[in-house]
Design a protein around this motif. Structure first.
Motif, PDB file in Angstrom:
ATOM      1  N   SER A  25       0.814  -1.217   0.000  1.00 37.89           N
ATOM      2  CA  SER A  25       0.000   0.000   0.000  1.00 37.89           C
ATOM      3  C   SER A  25       0.849   1.270   0.000  1.00 37.89           C
ATOM      4  O   SER A  25       1.897   1.331   0.634  1.00 37.89           O
ATOM      5  CB  SER A  25      -0.911  -0.004   1.224  1.00 37.89           C
ATOM      6  OG  SER A  25      -1.576   1.230   1.360  1.00 37.89           O
ATOM      7  N   ASN A  46      -0.298   3.957   1.264  1.00 36.35           N
ATOM      8  CA  ASN A  46      -0.711   4.675   2.464  1.00 36.35           C
ATOM      9  C   ASN A  46       0.205   4.294   3.630  1.00 36.35           C
ATOM     10  O   ASN A  46       0.219   3.140   4.058  1.00 36.35           O
ATOM     11  CB  ASN A  46      -2.162   4.314   2.802  1.00 36.35           C
ATOM     12  CG  ASN A  46      -2.694   5.068   4.000  1.00 36.35           C
ATOM     13  OD1 ASN A  46      -1.953   5.759   4.704  1.00 36.35           O
ATOM     14  ND2 ASN A  46      -3.988   4.931   4.258  1.00 36.35           N
ATOM     15  N   PRO A  47       0.969   5.253   4.153  1.00 38.66           N
ATOM     16  CA  PRO A  47       1.898   4.954   5.259  1.00 38.66           C
ATOM     17  C   PRO A  47       1.222   4.385   6.508  1.00 38.66           C
ATOM     18  O   PRO A  47       1.870   3.758   7.339  1.00 38.66           O
ATOM     19  CB  PRO A  47       2.533   6.325   5.573  1.00 38.66           C
ATOM     20  CG  PRO A  47       2.308   7.138   4.353  1.00 38.66           C
ATOM     21  CD  PRO A  47       1.024   6.652   3.750  1.00 38.66           C
ATOM     22  N   ALA A  48      -0.076   4.573   6.632  1.00 37.96           N
ATOM     23  CA  ALA A  48      -0.799   4.063   7.809  1.00 37.96           C
ATOM     24  C   ALA A  48      -1.091   2.566   7.696  1.00 37.96           C
ATOM     25  O   ALA A  48      -1.460   1.931   8.686  1.00 37.96           O
ATOM     26  CB  ALA A  48      -2.107   4.832   7.986  1.00 37.96           C
ATOM     27  N   ASP A  49      -0.917   1.998   6.516  1.00 38.91           N
ATOM     28  CA  ASP A  49      -1.251   0.586   6.296  1.00 38.91           C
ATOM     29  C   ASP A  49      -0.122  -0.358   6.704  1.00 38.91           C
ATOM     30  O   ASP A  49       0.247  -1.271   5.970  1.00 38.91           O
ATOM     31  CB  ASP A  49      -1.614   0.352   4.821  1.00 38.91           C
ATOM     32  CG  ASP A  49      -2.974   0.905   4.464  1.00 38.91           C
ATOM     33  OD1 ASP A  49      -3.783   1.145   5.380  1.00 38.91           O
ATOM     34  OD2 ASP A  49      -3.226   1.111   3.264  1.00 38.91           O
ATOM     35  N   THR A  50       0.418  -0.127   7.879  1.00 41.36           N
ATOM     36  CA  THR A  50       1.474  -0.998   8.395  1.00 41.36           C
ATOM     37  C   THR A  50       0.878  -2.037   9.333  1.00 41.36           C
ATOM     38  O   THR A  50      -0.246  -1.887   9.809  1.00 41.36           O
ATOM     39  CB  THR A  50       2.538  -0.183   9.159  1.00 41.36           C
ATOM     40  OG1 THR A  50       1.883   0.544  10.200  1.00 41.36           O
ATOM     41  CG2 THR A  50       3.272   0.785   8.240  1.00 41.36           C
ATOM     42  N   LYS A  90       0.241  -3.891  12.682  1.00 41.55           N
ATOM     43  CA  LYS A  90       0.206  -3.471  14.082  1.00 41.55           C
ATOM     44  C   LYS A  90      -0.065  -4.684  14.977  1.00 41.55           C
ATOM     45  O   LYS A  90      -0.512  -5.725  14.507  1.00 41.55           O
ATOM     46  CB  LYS A  90      -0.875  -2.413  14.282  1.00 41.55           C
ATOM     47  CG  LYS A  90      -0.605  -1.134  13.480  1.00 41.55           C
ATOM     48  CD  LYS A  90      -1.791  -0.198  13.498  1.00 41.55           C
ATOM     49  CE  LYS A  90      -1.550   1.043  12.663  1.00 41.55           C
ATOM     50  NZ  LYS A  90      -1.378   0.777  11.244  1.00 41.55           N
ATOM     51  N   ASP A  98      -2.883  -7.659  14.771  1.00 39.60           N
ATOM     52  CA  ASP A  98      -3.443  -7.781  13.419  1.00 39.60           C
ATOM     53  C   ASP A  98      -3.436  -9.244  12.993  1.00 39.60           C
ATOM     54  O   ASP A  98      -2.565 -10.015  13.396  1.00 39.60           O
ATOM     55  CB  ASP A  98      -2.603  -6.981  12.403  1.00 39.60           C
ATOM     56  CG  ASP A  98      -2.973  -5.511  12.361  1.00 39.60           C
ATOM     57  OD1 ASP A  98      -4.002  -5.135  12.952  1.00 39.60           O
ATOM     58  OD2 ASP A  98      -2.224  -4.738  11.734  1.00 39.60           O
ATOM     59  N   ARG A 139       4.095  -2.781   3.822  1.00 43.61           N
ATOM     60  CA  ARG A 139       2.731  -2.452   4.215  1.00 43.61           C
ATOM     61  C   ARG A 139       1.772  -3.517   3.702  1.00 43.61           C
ATOM     62  O   ARG A 139       2.191  -4.517   3.135  1.00 43.61           O
ATOM     63  CB  ARG A 139       2.357  -1.074   3.648  1.00 43.61           C
ATOM     64  CG  ARG A 139       3.275   0.040   4.133  1.00 43.61           C
ATOM     65  CD  ARG A 139       2.822   1.396   3.602  1.00 43.61           C
ATOM     66  NE  ARG A 139       3.805   2.419   3.925  1.00 43.61           N
ATOM     67  CZ  ARG A 139       4.523   3.093   3.030  1.00 43.61           C
ATOM     68  NH1 ARG A 139       4.357   2.863   1.735  1.00 43.61           N
ATOM     69  NH2 ARG A 139       5.393   3.994   3.415  1.00 43.61           N
ATOM     70  N   ASP A 140       0.508  -3.250   3.872  1.00 45.49           N
ATOM     71  CA  ASP A 140      -0.550  -4.159   3.429  1.00 45.49           C
ATOM     72  C   ASP A 140      -0.377  -4.522   1.949  1.00 45.49           C
ATOM     73  O   ASP A 140      -0.109  -3.659   1.118  1.00 45.49           O
ATOM     74  CB  ASP A 140      -1.904  -3.461   3.639  1.00 45.49           C
ATOM     75  CG  ASP A 140      -3.077  -4.361   3.349  1.00 45.49           C
ATOM     76  OD1 ASP A 140      -2.988  -5.576   3.591  1.00 45.49           O
ATOM     77  OD2 ASP A 140      -4.114  -3.832   2.884  1.00 45.49           O
ATOM     78  N   ARG A 181      -8.355  -6.835   9.142  1.00 49.66           N
ATOM     79  CA  ARG A 181      -8.840  -6.238  10.397  1.00 49.66           C
ATOM     80  C   ARG A 181     -10.355  -6.314  10.463  1.00 49.66           C
ATOM     81  O   ARG A 181     -11.037  -6.225   9.479  1.00 49.66           O
ATOM     82  CB  ARG A 181      -8.404  -4.774  10.500  1.00 49.66           C
ATOM     83  CG  ARG A 181      -6.908  -4.622  10.637  1.00 49.66           C
ATOM     84  CD  ARG A 181      -6.493  -3.162  10.823  1.00 49.66           C
ATOM     85  NE  ARG A 181      -5.076  -3.089  11.058  1.00 49.66           N
ATOM     86  CZ  ARG A 181      -4.225  -2.397  10.293  1.00 49.66           C
ATOM     87  NH1 ARG A 181      -4.641  -1.717   9.261  1.00 49.66           N
ATOM     88  NH2 ARG A 181      -2.942  -2.380  10.594  1.00 49.66           N
TER      89      ARG A 181
END
Length: 201
Positions: free
Chosen positions: A85, A87-91, A93, A96, A165-166, A201
């Motif tokens: 991805s 999107n940097p937020a799609d790491t 965690k 998960d 990422r995802d 998720r």
């Protein structure tokens, strides 16, 4: 006295005979065989190994056109085919669930051990656990769980999660110490083509 000497000589001869018949490998010999298998795989596949310093200098990217793999401190060799991805937020965690499509190839035997790439309905799944001192993965379903009969995810599979990422695609050379239980017991290295780390998720 002669009988006692003859008895000890007989024991010595028997001991030497048993030792001569023992063709099991020592742990050091198995480690050397593993090292040679990894080296041969790298050579046969024209892999260019780069250092972690080079890897970080290149923004944690491996050049797939040059067939680059970074050798990490853990001993794992990693090629990031696709970081996933944008999107940097799609790491990944803690807690998960990760869905994985992969192929496992044994480096010493030289063949594919297992793969779920050809089966749309089969996916391996694991929970990602993080504590203050460690990370771990626990299989909940899939081929790895059913074949190796352990829920423990190979530590080598978790290494890329810090860099991708995802929906990432990575290739790994995993030495036995970073592999599953069978790999560790047999001192056996594996190559993995992990086509998808999907965060569920």
């Amino acid at each position: 006295m002669k009988k006692l000497t003859l008895f000890f000589l007989s024991l010595l001869v028997c001991g030497l005979a048993f030792q001569a018949c023992d063709n099991t490998k020592t742990y050091a010999e198995m480690l050397e065989e593993e090292k040679e298998a990894i080296k041969a795989f790298i050579k046969d596949n024209n892999i260019k190994v780069i250092s972690q310093t080079e890897f970080y200098r290149n923004d944690s990217i491996t050049d797939t056109l040059k067939n680059e793999y970074v050798q990490l401190a853990s001993g794992v060799y990693m090629q990031i085919r696709d970081k996933g991805s944008k999107n940097p937020a799609d790491t990944v965690k803690a807690n998960d669930q990760i869905l994985v499509r992969f192929m496992e190839y044994g480096l010493i035997q030289g063949d594919t051990t297992m793969s779920n790439l050809g089966f749309a309905e089969v996916v391996d799944e694991f929970n990602y656990r993080v504590t203050s001192s460690s990370i771990a993965g626990q299989f909940t379903q899939g081929l790895m769980l059913s074949y190796y009969q352990t829920t423990a995810v190979p530590a080598g599979w978790l290494v890329p999660l810090a860099y991708v990422r995802d929906m990432a695609h990575v290739r790994l050379i995993v030495p036995s110490k970073m592999g599953h239980n069978t790999a560790m017991q047999s001192v056996y290295p594996y190559y993995y083509d992990i086509r998808k780390y999907q965060i569920y998720r």
